[in-house]
Design a protein around this motif. Structure first.
Motif, short mmCIF file in Angstrom:
data_model
loop_
_atom_site.label_atom_id
_atom_site.label_comp_id
_atom_site.label_asym_id
_atom_site.label_seq_id
_atom_site.Cartn_x
_atom_site.Cartn_y
_atom_site.Cartn_z
N PHE A 111 0.80 -1.22 0.00
CA PHE A 111 0.00 0.00 0.00
C PHE A 111 0.84 1.27 0.00
O PHE A 111 0.30 2.38 0.02
N LEU A 112 2.14 1.16 -0.04
CA LEU A 112 3.03 2.32 -0.10
C LEU A 112 3.40 2.62 -1.54
O LEU A 112 3.58 1.73 -2.35
N SER A 113 3.51 3.91 -1.86
CA SER A 113 3.98 4.28 -3.20
C SER A 113 4.85 5.53 -3.10
O SER A 113 4.73 6.32 -2.17
N THR A 114 5.72 5.68 -4.10
CA THR A 114 6.62 6.83 -4.14
C THR A 114 6.98 7.12 -5.59
O THR A 114 6.69 6.34 -6.49
N THR A 115 7.61 8.25 -5.80
CA THR A 115 8.04 8.67 -7.13
C THR A 115 9.56 8.78 -7.15
O THR A 115 10.16 9.40 -6.28
N VAL A 116 10.16 8.15 -8.16
CA VAL A 116 11.61 8.19 -8.34
C VAL A 116 11.91 9.10 -9.53
O VAL A 116 11.41 8.85 -10.63
N PRO A 117 12.71 10.15 -9.35
CA PRO A 117 13.04 11.02 -10.49
C PRO A 117 13.90 10.30 -11.51
O PRO A 117 14.67 9.41 -11.17
#
Length: 163
Positions: free
Chosen positions: A144-150
């Motif tokens: 349920f965790l999400s993130t954005t990687v540049p």
């Protein structure tokens, strides 16, 4: 004594909150432990109106957590002129400590960058070179965790066509 119970409850909740914050921060750091590399660009079609290029990218998950890439967005520029973008929402799974290879087709109008189509064919022979930049992000999730990687990639067209 009557003030001691509320102080203990607030202290206990604070410790639990801090522990949860630390746990989720570590999990997001695991998700961000993804590296990427454009391993190839292949010319698919070339015509007066458009050029289609296949972008081959390796995505490596260095953590021990399985991750799912949910979106990739890349803006492409050549010599500082935006020629188009890729916005792909097809999900794919990256297993822990494994590399996944993904391929995307990218089509752009060559008249945005070059005077005519002959310049593309003779580009590798000429002294001038074209700076190719892909800039954007990769959205990653796990449970349920999400993130954005540049995402940033720079190269020259001569180097890309040599591969």
């Amino acid at each position: 004594m009557k003030y001691l119970k509320p102080i203990l409850v607030v202290s206990g909740l604070s410790i639990i909150g801090y522990a949860l914050y630390n746990y989720y921060k570590k999990q997001i750091d695991f998700l961000k432990d993804i590296s990427y590399k454009i391993t190839g660009i292949r010319l698919v079609t070339i015509s007066q109106g458009d050029v289609t290029i296949e972008v081959i990218m390796d995505v490596y998950n260095a953590s021990n957590v399985e991750a799912t890439v949910t979106e990739i967005f890349l803006d492409f520029t050549m010599n500082g002129v935006k020629v188009g973008s890729i916005n792909e929402s097809q999900e794919f799974v990256i297993l822990p400590t494994k590399t996944s290879q993904v391929r995307y087709n990218f089509t752009f109008n060559p008249s945005l960058v070059f005077k005519n189509i002959v310049n593309i064919a003779t580009l590798t022979l000429s002294l001038k070179d074209v700076k190719f930049v892909a800039d954007g992000y990769i959205k990653v999730k796990s449970s349920f965790l999400s993130t954005t990687v540049p995402f940033t990639y720079e190269n020259t067209l001569k180097n890309l066509l040599k591969k």
